[in-house]
Design an enzyme around this catalytic site. Structure first.
Site, PDB file in Angstrom:
ATOM      1  CD  GLU A   1      19.452  12.897  -0.992  1.00 48.08           C
ATOM      2  OE1 GLU A   1      19.141  13.845  -0.242  1.00 48.08           O
ATOM      3  OE2 GLU A   1      18.642  12.345  -1.739  1.00 48.08           O
TER       4      GLU A   1
ATOM      5  CE  LYS B   1      33.118  11.990 -29.497  1.00 43.39           C
ATOM      6  NZ  LYS B   1      33.352  13.275 -30.147  1.00 43.39           N
ATOM      7  CG  ASP B   2      26.364   8.759 -27.940  1.00 47.05           C
ATOM      8  OD1 ASP B   2      27.186   9.651 -27.660  1.00 47.05           O
ATOM      9  OD2 ASP B   2      25.217   9.009 -28.353  1.00 47.05           O
TER      10      ASP B   2
ATOM     11  CG  HIS C   1      16.102  14.316 -33.208  1.00 46.13           C
ATOM     12  ND1 HIS C   1      16.248  13.094 -33.793  1.00 46.13           N
ATOM     13  CD2 HIS C   1      16.945  14.315 -32.159  1.00 46.13           C
ATOM     14  CE1 HIS C   1      17.135  12.375 -33.122  1.00 46.13           C
ATOM     15  NE2 HIS C   1      17.565  13.098 -32.113  1.00 46.13           N
TER      16      HIS C   1
ATOM     17  CB  SER D   1      23.654  18.431 -31.609  1.00 44.78           C
ATOM     18  OG  SER D   1      23.077  17.231 -31.191  1.00 44.78           O
TER      19      SER D   1
HETATM   20  C1  HEM Z   1      14.463   9.494 -11.982  1.00 43.83           C
HETATM   21  C2  HEM Z   1      14.637   8.297 -11.562  1.00 43.83           C
HETATM   22  C3  HEM Z   1      14.863   7.935 -10.111  1.00 43.83           C
HETATM   23  C4  HEM Z   1      15.675   8.522  -9.175  1.00 43.83           C
HETATM   24  C5  HEM Z   1      16.593   9.742  -9.366  1.00 43.83           C
HETATM   25  C6  HEM Z   1      15.540   7.771  -7.940  1.00 43.83           C
HETATM   26  C7  HEM Z   1      16.208   8.050  -6.747  1.00 43.83           C
HETATM   27  C8  HEM Z   1      16.122   7.292  -5.583  1.00 43.83           C
HETATM   28  C9  HEM Z   1      16.891   7.506  -4.385  1.00 43.83           C
HETATM   29  C10 HEM Z   1      17.922   8.608  -4.172  1.00 43.83           C
HETATM   30  C11 HEM Z   1      16.540   6.546  -3.482  1.00 43.83           C
HETATM   31  C12 HEM Z   1      17.114   6.330  -2.073  1.00 43.83           C
HETATM   32  C13 HEM Z   1      18.106   5.199  -2.121  1.00 43.83           C
HETATM   33  C14 HEM Z   1      18.681   4.909  -0.769  1.00 43.83           C
HETATM   34  O1  HEM Z   1      19.350   5.786  -0.209  1.00 43.83           O
HETATM   35  O2  HEM Z   1      18.458   3.811  -0.276  1.00 43.83           O
HETATM   36  C15 HEM Z   1      15.508   5.736  -4.074  1.00 43.83           C
HETATM   37  C16 HEM Z   1      14.876   4.661  -3.456  1.00 43.83           C
HETATM   38  C17 HEM Z   1      13.874   3.909  -4.012  1.00 43.83           C
HETATM   39  N1  HEM Z   1      13.374   4.024  -5.310  1.00 43.83           N
HETATM   40 FE1  HEM Z   1      14.000   5.354  -6.713  1.00 43.83          FE
HETATM   41  N2  HEM Z   1      14.638   6.744  -8.151  1.00 43.83           N
HETATM   42  C18 HEM Z   1      14.193   6.815  -9.447  1.00 43.83           C
HETATM   43  C19 HEM Z   1      13.271   5.978 -10.050  1.00 43.83           C
HETATM   44  C20 HEM Z   1      12.525   5.001  -9.381  1.00 43.83           C
HETATM   45  C21 HEM Z   1      11.436   4.259  -9.945  1.00 43.83           C
HETATM   46  C22 HEM Z   1      10.896   4.420 -11.363  1.00 43.83           C
HETATM   47  C23 HEM Z   1      10.975   3.400  -8.960  1.00 43.83           C
HETATM   48  C24 HEM Z   1       9.825   2.386  -8.956  1.00 43.83           C
HETATM   49  C25 HEM Z   1       9.292   1.899  -9.971  1.00 43.83           C
HETATM   50  C26 HEM Z   1      11.782   3.586  -7.790  1.00 43.83           C
HETATM   51  C27 HEM Z   1      11.635   2.885  -6.608  1.00 43.83           C
HETATM   52  C28 HEM Z   1      12.372   3.079  -5.454  1.00 43.83           C
HETATM   53  C29 HEM Z   1      12.231   2.333  -4.229  1.00 43.83           C
HETATM   54  C30 HEM Z   1      11.241   1.184  -3.974  1.00 43.83           C
HETATM   55  C31 HEM Z   1      13.158   2.852  -3.319  1.00 43.83           C
HETATM   56  C32 HEM Z   1      13.359   2.417  -1.841  1.00 43.83           C
HETATM   57  C33 HEM Z   1      14.402   1.362  -1.699  1.00 43.83           C
HETATM   58  C34 HEM Z   1      15.744   1.922  -1.302  1.00 43.83           C
HETATM   59  O3  HEM Z   1      15.786   2.931  -0.589  1.00 43.83           O
HETATM   60  O4  HEM Z   1      16.745   1.343  -1.686  1.00 43.83           O
HETATM   61  N3  HEM Z   1      12.714   4.565  -8.079  1.00 43.83           N
HETATM   62  N4  HEM Z   1      15.276   6.199  -5.367  1.00 43.83           N
END
Ligand code: HEM
Lengths: 251, 420
Positions: B281, B237-238, B209, B213
């Site tokens: 992945e 637009k967003d 900002h 942009s």
């Molecule tokens: C930048 C943001 C985030 C990304 C890119 C991300 C990515 C992921 C990925 C790739 C998985 C594996 C899913 C699977 O294959 O089952 C996962 C699982 C999980 N994430 Fe995140 N996550 C993010 C934010 C968060 C946050 C903020 C929390 C908690 C407050 C969280 C809690 C969990 C939990 C508990 C799992 C295990 C359950 C599962 O595998 O389905 N995630 N996350």
């Protein structure tokens, strides 16, 4: 830039999807009732599949993630589920005397496992481990077609293939040598609804059942998806019209 | 009236309303932004979606090697709408990367990393690193076969670092192999990192900002005629872009929820059984290809002296493939920003896109036979693009004449009826 972008996007998806497909053995593709946007489980077939599982597969394979009460989704009523559960005993406890005891299974119990642990399962199967079937159709590429092909894919081994002890030739198992003998043979079970119990029929039925077991919420998912998409499409069109209108004084 | 008084009372103490009015309402934005400028706000929205769904998952998830897999299945089967929350989170990670990659390629095409936006760009690269760490650790949490073996392969890479490598690996594992302590710390860090990303994204927007942009001409805005107020022009637009994005997202969640995942991750982790192919992945595949391209030790020619072992070389190359983005403002110093007015650069931009796709494709193939050579060639080209081509073009490319202003460019396009 825009048109090229969409081409790029699509090619990314398609090239990576080739990965998910995996494996080099070509599987026959069957049509399943649960495929597609409006897919749902073929209840009659899945119920017969439960029978095949109970009478055949359950001798060796567990279904640890599924509870009897889940069968409600497949169209069983409460009493039927209670009756199915009661056919099994489970170990519960300890009771007030500190003893473990056996009791008939209840709807809230998980499907009873034929073995108490992996070692026992291996001991009963020449050292091979019959994996849990709860997620089988998700845990293999193209799972439903794979399990169907596996169950119907037993053949005599070609002459040039040396079979290891206790192994059976299967066209679709990776490496072709599997420690599970063909579990199905014609008329192995007797269907209450009079359906002829061919190997092909039983294989289809048990795949329908296992696909449900792997994702019992599949029907909810697809139904909700349709509503969500209609909702989103509606609002996206509105936003598009708003956008055109607001920008019209500039263009 | 009441509301006005309350507002004034708050404003007098915390100037939140004037802030919002300045940064979201009146904020002047170039009037010629195309749809490639939608991906920034989309990335922010997905970040919020990931945090919201992640917190709900964490309420039911158990970070213990004996329970993690089954706790995820309980979410899928027994928790109300648990399947929905998990599928949103799982596919949301993929959507996040698609959107951020497009956002980055937009920057590459229109030269958005050039002055005065270098820090803005570098913070973006740091966000990318954090996202990769977050997604990698998240994928370990469900404790399936790919979780376990992916974690084993990737953490082992750190052992290639000379001298301190083994200690770093022990620290990552919290022991002597990927085990319960590893799962625990990954869960904690997976919870923490997204909030660091929120902080950085905040700085990213503050930096944005200051000068506003960039735009498809790459010519900075000069007069009021060049801009429109952000609201309602870009809010609407967003919103439209968000609608289109959510439709794509919903198609995955509801109709192909496991399409982008690997079936092996529905098999509980088993340290005694190695999967036939360990693949990360999809969004890591290009970098995985770079990692595996370095199959040779790097040393002093004609002697046996090895300076960098192959494994460490791979790690450096992989880290470098992301990190080099941060140096871009000093590698491409051509005074013209937008590829629109740099025909040679434009061609090579598309070569680079193809190269990145080839890397992604090779990354998913087994490291054998011809794939090794394709991976090596594509890796070499990747670095060639940044380290040789861009500096060379900076000095030698004759750009097309630039429009005098954004408004001029818009008027000219209108006149010739050009659409693109
Ligand atoms: C930048 C943001 C985030 C990304 C890119 C991300 C990515 C992921 C990925 C790739 C998985 C594996 C899913 C699977 O294959 O089952 C996962 C699982 C999980 N994430 Fe995140 N996550 C993010 C934010 C968060 C946050 C903020 C929390 C908690 C407050 C969280 C809690 C969990 C939990 C508990 C799992 C295990 C359950 C599962 O595998 O389905 N995630 N996350």
């Amino acid at each position: 830039m825009r048109s090229i972008l969409s081409i790029v996007l699509f090619s990314v998806f398609f090239s990576f999807s080739a990965l998910a497909a995996g494996g080099n053995i070509h599987l026959p593709e069957k049509e399943w009732s649960f495929d597609g946007f409006l897919g749902s489980f073929d209840r009659a077939s899945a119920q017969r599949g439960l029978q095949v599982y109970k009478e055949v597969c359950a001798a060796c394979h567990g279904l640890d993630l599924v509870s009897y009460r889940n069968l409600e989704i497949l169209g069983f009523n409460e009493n039927e589920i209670k009756a199915i559960a009661a056919e099994y005993t489970v170990v519960d406890g300890p009771n007030d005397e500190g003893e473990m005891f056996e009791r008939p299974a209840k709807p809230a119990d998980r499907f009873s496992n034929p073995f108490t642990n992996e070692q026992a399962a291996r001991a009963a199967n020449n050292g091979a481990y019959p994996p849990d079937l709860s997620l089988m159709t998700e845990a293999r590429p193209n799972g439903a077609n794979y399990v169907y092909a596996l169950l119907t894919g037993y053949k005599d081994a070609p002459k040039d293939v040396k079979m290891m002890d206790g192994m059976y030739y299967n066209e679709y198992f990776p490496g072709h040598q599997i420690a599970m003998a063909s579990p199905l043979s014609d008329d192995l079970v007797e269907y209450a609804d009079g359906t002829e119990a061919t190997v092909d029929q039983m294989a289809q039925d048990v795949v329908n059942f296992l696909s449900w077991a792997a994702e019992p919420n599949l029907e909810d998912r697809k139904k909700m998806g349709l509503k969500v998409l209609i909702f989103l499409a509606f609002f996206t069109i509105i936003f598009y019209l708003m956008k055109k209108r607001i920008w019209s004084d500039l263009h | 009236m009441r509301w006005q008084q309350t507002k004034d009372w708050i404003e007098h103490r915390l100037p939140i309303f004037s802030f919002l009015d300045k940064e979201l309402n009146k904020y002047p934005a170039p009037k010629n932004l195309n749809y490639m400028w939608n991906f920034g706000s989309l990335a922010g929205i997905i970040l919020m979606i990931m945090i919201a769904t992640g917190i709900f998952l964490a309420m039911h998830y158990t970070p213990h090697v004996d329970h993690a897999f089954n706790s995820v299945e309980r979410i899928m089967r027994d928790v109300n709408y648990g399947w929905l929350i998990r599928y949103i989170h799982t596919n949301g990670a993929s959507m996040f990367f698609i959107v951020v990659y497009l956002h980055i390629f937009r920057g590459l095409y229109y030269g958005s990393y050039k002055a005065p936006r270098e820090l803005l760009w570098i913070m973006g690269v740091v966000i990318l690193f954090l996202m990769m760490g977050t997604a990698f650790m998240g994928y370990v949490l469900p404790w399936g076969q790919m979780s376990f073996w992916g974690a084993t392969v990737i953490t082992n890479l750190f052992s290639a670092i000379p001298v301190i490598g083994d200690d770093i690996v022990t620290l990552l594992w919290g022991g002597f192999s990927v085990d319960n302590p590893t799962l625990n710390r990954f869960f904690v860090l997976h919870y923490l990192f997204p909030f660091l990303i929120v902080g950085l994204a905040g700085l990213h927007v503050i930096a944005l900002h200051v000068h506003g942009s960039n735009n498809p001409t790459g010519v900075e805005k000069k007069t009021k005629k060049d801009t429109v107020p952000f609201h309602p022009y870009y809010t609407v637009k967003d919103l439209f872009g968000l609608g289109v994005f959510l439709i794509v997202f919903a198609l995955f969640i509801f109709y192909a929820p496991n399409y982008l995942g690997h079936p092996d991750n529905y098999i509980p982790a088993n340290p005694l059984v190695t999967p036939a192919h360990i693949v990360p992945e999809w969004y890591f595949l290009p970098f995985y290809a770079v990692l595996r391209a370095i199959t040779f030790d790097i040393g002093i020619p004609f002697t046996d002296i090895v300076l960098i072992e192959a494994k460490f070389g791979g790690v450096l190359a992989m880290g470098g493939a992301v990190g080099i983005l941060a140096l871009l403002p000093w590698l491409d110093t051509h005074p013209v920003k937008s590829a629109r007015y740099r025909p040679t650069f434009r061609k090579f931009f598309w070569f680079f896109v193809i190269d990145a796709l080839v890397l992604g494709w090779v990354g998913g193939k087994p490291a054998e036979g011809v794939y090794i050579y394709i991976g090596q060639a594509a890796t070499a080209y990747y670095f060639f693009h940044f380290l040789i081509l861009l500096p060379y073009l900076s000095r030698n490319e004759q750009a097309m004449p630039l429009p005098a202003s954004i408004d001029d460019a818009v008027q000219a396009r209108k006149k010739y009826g050009a659409k693109k």
